[in-house]
Design an enzyme around this catalytic site. Structure first.
Site, PDB file in Angstrom:
ATOM      1  CD  GLN A  76      15.770   9.249  47.841  1.00  0.00           C
ATOM      2  OE1 GLN A  76      15.153  10.192  48.337  1.00  0.00           O
ATOM      3  NE2 GLN A  76      17.011   8.956  48.199  1.00  0.00           N
TER       4      GLN A  76
ATOM      5  CG  HIS B 179      16.052  14.072  50.139  1.00  0.00           C
ATOM      6  ND1 HIS B 179      16.994  14.885  50.730  1.00  0.00           N
ATOM      7  CD2 HIS B 179      16.630  12.839  50.064  1.00  0.00           C
ATOM      8  CE1 HIS B 179      18.082  14.182  50.997  1.00  0.00           C
ATOM      9  NE2 HIS B 179      17.875  12.927  50.586  1.00  0.00           N
TER      10      HIS B 179
ATOM     11  CE1 TYR C  49      10.393  20.353  66.111  1.00  0.00           C
ATOM     12  CE2 TYR C  49       9.074  21.430  64.431  1.00  0.00           C
ATOM     13  CZ  TYR C  49       9.195  20.897  65.699  1.00  0.00           C
ATOM     14  OH  TYR C  49       8.119  20.912  66.555  1.00  0.00           O
TER      15      TYR C  49
ATOM     16  CE1 TYR D  46      24.400   9.993  53.702  1.00  0.00           C
ATOM     17  CE2 TYR D  46      23.403  11.873  52.599  1.00  0.00           C
ATOM     18  CZ  TYR D  46      23.279  10.712  53.332  1.00  0.00           C
ATOM     19  OH  TYR D  46      22.038  10.273  53.711  1.00  0.00           O
TER      20      TYR D  46
END
Length: 384
Positions: free
Chosen positions: A102, A165, A269, A280
């Protein structure tokens, strides 16, 4: 899965049907009304037209005052899309980009005072000793298509091996500071780095344009990294300022649990201690709880996910969308429109899912919206 011990919260029936989206992966009860599956907004009639073609993995886009656009390609090139839709050769002067998984060349955003300072900001994956990191850089865009005075203003710490990520969006502000969003680099199941306040993994950071800490960061003079603005994020791939200058972000959850947040200084958070999704492989995230003391609730979450990417607040001429949040979706694709009132979501619409995996969205002066996606096109969405 672990036994759920949360009290059931019962809300009044929604005044309108929800967006069709399939069954949830987890059985959590939201913390407040319309925190998820808000009423479906009336469908907006739109038409689309292709504006530019031939882009190779476009990831980020931002408008230049000239009517042109800067666009990044994940393979390492940055180009200009001209006002007629033609695409230039790659700009020169970019640093070496780590391409893989990614990672690659990611977001781009121009200075709020670009007409005077010519400054451009971007994020990218960078190879360093021990692995790869998310980095943010700046440079001056010259008339000959080169970037000069290029320098890193943020380098994530520590490095992590693997290609997942990275985040990441970059948002320059008029006060001279810059928000950079990061991801957990695939370390979320362990959570050590995300909840470690000495690490910038899984954080929103805020730096000045020369890379020094922003004076309002909460950890300056305390234990913790002095670049951190907020923490406990999984993979923030969307960020935008509202009309009041507040930062909003969207981040990828696991199976379920994509989140919309309004990150505040010093607030955690929760990832990966709490989440509205599941792993997953079907196991619980953390202790299988969506909330716990010390962690902020998301403004909104999706289960199943929308796989959010870039986003923008609509400030165009189409009155029914004004002030709404437009979010590019990778799955199921298209745009997600959220209507906000008093900081909460009151309605949701899915727009042009047939456009497939979208990476970023830009509101144009004529009231239309320009989106880029994995198909390699830049497409205008024109509300009617």
């Amino acid at each position: 899965m672990l036994l759920r011990t949360l009290a059931l919260v019962i809300f009044p029936a929604a005044a309108a049907a929800q967006v069709a989206q399939g069954p949830a992966n987890a059985d959590f009860t939201p913390a407040f009304e319309n925190q998820t599956r808000a009423p479906a907004l009336p469908e907006t009639p739109v038409r689309t037209e292709v504006f530019a073609t031939g882009l190779d993995g476009p990831w980020g886009i931002d408008a230049l005052p000239s009517g042109q656009f800067l666009v990044t390609e994940i393979g390492g090139d940055m180009r200009i899309i001209n006002a007629d839709g033609s695409v230039t050769r790659p700009l020169s002067g970019l640093p070496e980009v780590a391409v893989g998984g990614q990672g690659g060349l990611l977001d781009v955003n121009v200075s709020p005072d670009f007409a005077n300072d010519r400054m451009v900001f971007w994020t990218y994956a960078k190879d360093v000793r021990g692995g790869a990191v998310t980095a943010a850089a700046s440079g001056a865009l010259q008339a000959d298509g080169s970037l000069t005075d290029v320098r890193d203003i943020f380098v994530q710490d520590p490095a992590v091996r693997g290609g997942r990520h990275f985040g990441s969006r970059v948002v320059p502000l008029a006060d001279g500071s810059v928000f950079v969003t990061t991801g957990d680099r695939g370390e979320g199941d362990r959570g050590d780095l995300v909840q470690d306040m000495a690490s910038t993994v899984g954080k929103v950071v805020r730096v000045t344009r020369d890379g020094t800490p922003f004076a309002g960061n909460p950890f300056i003079g305390r234990d913790g990294h002095d670049l951190i603005w907020s923490s406990g994020h999984r993979n923030v791939q969307g960020a935008a300022l509202d009309a009041q200058g507040n930062l909003w972000t969207v981040e990828h959850g696991p199976r379920g649990g994509d989140e919309l947040n309004r990150p505040e200084a010093g607030v955690n958070y929760g990832w990966p201690v709490v989440s509205y999704g599941i792993n997953y492989r079907g196991s619980d995230v953390g202790q299988g709880m969506p909330r716990a003391s010390g962690f902020a609730e998301p403004v909104y979450y999706w289960d199943p996910v929308i796989a959010p990417s870039g986003m923008a607040f609509y400030d165009g001429s189409y009155a029914l969308w004004r002030g709404d949040l437009l979010i590019a979706s990778l799955n199921p694709g298209g745009l997600v429109r959220l209507k906000l009132e008093n900081g909460r979501v009151v309605g949701e619409e899915r727009i042009q899912t047939e456009l497939g995996r979208l990476r970023d969205v830009e509101v144009l002066p004529d009231g239309s919206v320009l989106v880029i996606g994995d198909a390699g096109d830049a497409t205008r969405i024109i509300p009617q």
